[in-house]
Design a protein around this motif. Structure first.
Motif, short mmCIF file in Angstrom:
data_model
loop_
_atom_site.label_atom_id
_atom_site.label_comp_id
_atom_site.label_asym_id
_atom_site.label_seq_id
_atom_site.Cartn_x
_atom_site.Cartn_y
_atom_site.Cartn_z
N ALA A 253 -0.92 0.73 0.36
CA ALA A 253 -1.16 1.91 -0.49
C ALA A 253 0.14 2.34 -1.18
N LEU A 254 1.24 2.25 -0.45
CA LEU A 254 2.52 2.62 -1.06
C LEU A 254 2.87 1.65 -2.19
N LEU A 255 2.68 0.35 -1.95
CA LEU A 255 3.02 -0.62 -2.99
C LEU A 255 2.11 -0.45 -4.22
N ARG A 256 0.87 -0.09 -3.98
CA ARG A 256 -0.02 0.20 -5.12
C ARG A 256 0.47 1.43 -5.90
N ALA A 257 0.80 2.46 -5.16
CA ALA A 257 1.28 3.69 -5.81
C ALA A 257 2.58 3.43 -6.57
N TRP A 258 3.46 2.69 -5.94
CA TRP A 258 4.72 2.35 -6.60
C TRP A 258 4.49 1.53 -7.87
#
Lengths: 466, 466
Positions: free
Chosen positions: A88-93
């Protein structure tokens, strides 16, 4: 080539250009101004504020991209135990980085009463773009930086009006993403590339733990310091509760336009880099191939970051002739010793009339040269840093206590495999380089920088979804 | 007005412009290129690298000068006991600063074999200019930073080719020049201006000794970070044996051209400054008069520097509405709360329908406003700073240990008398400003900035020679 999307001027760029036109006395409506700016702005604008680099592509930006004038590099440590949080973090980033590089805010600005004045000024960002995955809720396990306020400002707003400034954002994965303290936190241990080695201790290393390592890497490069820092700051905020800052570092490059910039020691730095204009060199030395252990790294690279403090006060007290012996180059022209021009070939075999090597045995240029390293090359893309002053104990006699510059080099090098690149080259330098009496490596990190993302996907998808 | 010499393009500017022309394929001789550049360069060039500010004049530069994009400020402590050493240093600094601001090296480059390549490239600096007073010999009393090598490089050379970049250099005198530890070291105690007060401790101050105070002050401002730092670095080197660095600090200002720049909190900063275009305002609020106690300060100013760390992580986690209440302004437009445009007047008496003040009682804009301070005004000329990250103990519950940005504001304010300017204004802010929960003053200094020097004289001559 690296990027498969044409650069386009950003909305913010339009607004800035529009503002300039209005200031010059034109009386066009906002839309007309924007159109006029569009018509006049070439794909590769010479105005560093208006420059735009693509985000999506085969490779990530910021590796073979022509070097921007500023950087902010940072490493974060993952504080979550959940693989889905990391994804989820990598998607948001990825979403936020795509927005930021095109000159937009990290997330759309809300249209509350407080922002109406901004709308009047035409400064509210496009709200139709996909918003980053929302981060919600505080964690009770103590791992979060602080509870995330869901109503917090969507962007710090400090670069509104500044333009995209050629921003690139490059993400990387440290060894800790794969295993940490012997633990396979996210089920990725088996997919760790062999090339992502733990760096050995080099001779003379004086590493500060809090400026070393990190599970995740962000490198923002831009033609403005605040734009580079802003990008990392928004991304770090998106990570609250999932990852926490380990270290951050600002850097800059002051160069006469179109010439090799000089580092703080006064010498031109980067003359002998492999040419980014030659894809075969980049494929050989910079881009990782699809190795059996890490097929997901094809089109990526491995990045080494070293924080190298330089004792400028000591260096400034030495003679130019001596400095040239240390570098193996002439200071003002940048030419190899005995040559006239910066780009004259480095001839390591040349001897003077007494049979001594013209370029000293322990000079930096000889020891780091391809010919001294079994043909190895790395793509250096370093920046100077200047973190003002610190109160230090002197590192040479008579060991006085003194205020010293905390300045030097943020060495950044990209390569297809550190075991053939940075490690053997730096091993030689750490042992023999005359320059070592003026430099101290105080920070170090190595990251696997995956290939670029496709629109709709995210950085590192190949690692998590294969 | 401030400066009585017309700006002129520098030799280094010529060379840079010449280099660009050559790169563009022109085939002119060096002299022709230089002439072409001269003809095309307007007195006030829009190219920030070519901008030149005069050094000599009634006032020192860097006070009412249009703010450049970067600064490096530094304070040094005098290590000598001899008045003549101080005068020699000020003479050397004056000569070097005059050279540096015009785009030259701190001292002429020597013409040894090692610099011949540079001569070929046309990069050797003018050697006919007066050299700074030579510094020679190591001291045995332990006060020197290190023995000065008389053969050391005359300039670090790291900004060769960069152009003057609008460099200004401003010198100031701290209380320690007049008395230190109760001692009148240089026979100047009786000439200390009453306005050069020791700053009181303000509410919330958390001053770090090693970033506070100083006997001598150098402020370099330029359109390039390396040019600003380079200037201080050369001047600090000239001081070896006479004065030692106490603290140095880099700063920057990222602003859309022609607009009020935003600080790292995302708000426009400097909107309500007194206009430098109005000499009567500058005479009333900025320039010191010829007071009986310090006639030598006529045409000078008093400068307060504060290193203000901002907890950006905390700030970024607050809502825009709240941030606007803290500042008393709208974030995006910069307008006072309830108004539409940045430069709309701040109306402190306005009330909402419930009879509450529209601009909150403890907002920054109200507390710092002229109307809240008996008409007092100061000329703020601050910069953001970004010294990367540090590992800190959190300053709010739950007191975790964490990596934090070491970033914030280098507050710089000029005024005719700090007792009527910074001190009462900051006393009020330190007690009541809502912003204090996000800001910490960690460094502080006050200096008497004497008037400008006449050619052939030196900065501070009026103090030493009256």
């Amino acid at each position: 080539m690296a990027h498969d999307q044409p650069p386009r001027p950003s909305r913010r760029g339009f607004l800035k250009a529009g503002g300039a036109a209005v200031a010059a006395g034109a009386s066009l409506g906002a839309a007309q101004v924007a159109q006029a700016a569009l018509a006049k702005t070439p794909a590769h604008s010479v105005d560093p504020q208006l420059a735009v680099e693509p985000f999506y592509g085969l490779h990530q930006g910021g590796v073979v991209t022509a070097q921007q004038s500023h950087t902010y590099v940072a490493a974060l440590d993952l504080t979550t135990e959940k693989r889905d949080d990391v994804i989820a973090l990598l998607r948001a980033w990825t979403d936020a980085a795509a927005r930021l590089t095109q000159g937009n805010t990290a997330a759309p600005l809300s249209t509350t009463a407080s922002t109406q004045a901004a709308q009047v000024d035409g400064m509210v960002e496009n709200t139709s773009s996909s918003a980053p995955a929302s981060k919600s809720g505080a964690k009770d396990d103590g791992s979060a930086y602080s509870p995330v306020n869901a109503k917090a400002a969507p962007d710090s707003g400090d670069v509104l009006g500044l333009g995209p400034c050629g921003l690139t954002i490059t993400f990387g994965f440290g060894p800790g993403l794969f295993t940490k303290d012997g633990k396979d936190r996210y089920g990725l241990a088996a997919r760790r590339p062999a090339a992502l080695v733990d760096l050995p201790r080099f001779n003379g290393d004086q590493l500060i733990e809090q400026k070393t390592g990190g599970d995740l890497f962000i490198q923002a490069c831009a033609n403005d310091q605040q734009v580079a820092f802003h990008a990392v700051r928004q991304l770090a905020r998106l990570a609250y509760g999932t990852a926490a800052m380990r270290w951050g570092q600002a850097g800059f490059l002051s160069g006469p336009r179109g010439q090799t910039p000089r580092n703080l020691m006064g010498f031109k730095d980067g003359t002998n880099n492999p040419s980014t204009a030659k894809p075969q060199l980049m494929n050989e030395f910079v881009w990782a191939g699809a190795t059996p252990d890490a097929p997901w790294m094809e089109g990526g690279t491995y990045t080494v970051v070293r924080r190298i403090r330089i004792t400028l006060e000591h260096w400034d007290n030495t003679e130019v002739d001596f400095q040239e012996q240390v570098f193996g180059r002439h200071k003002y022209s940048g030419a190899p010793i005995g040559k006239k021009s910066e780009f004259d070939a480095v001839d390591l075999k040349e001897e003077d009339k007494d049979g001594n090597p013209v370029i000293p045995e322990n000079s930096h240029v000889r020891l780091s040269n391809q010919a001294s390293n079994n043909g190895a090359q790395i793509l250096r893309r370093s920046y100077s840093y200047n973190d003002s002053t610190d109160f230090y104990i002197e590192r040479w006699p008579p060991w006085r206590q003194e205020t010293e510059y905390d300045a030097g080099l943020i060495f950044v090098a990209h390569q297809s495999d550190p075991r053939k690149g940075f490690i053997p080259i730096n091993d030689r330098l750490a042992k023999f380089d005359m320059m070592n009496q003026f430099t101290t490596h105080v920070g170090s990190a190595v990251f696997a920088v995956p290939p670029g993302a496709k629109p709709g996907s995210y950085i590192g998808a190949g690692l998590f979804e294969a």
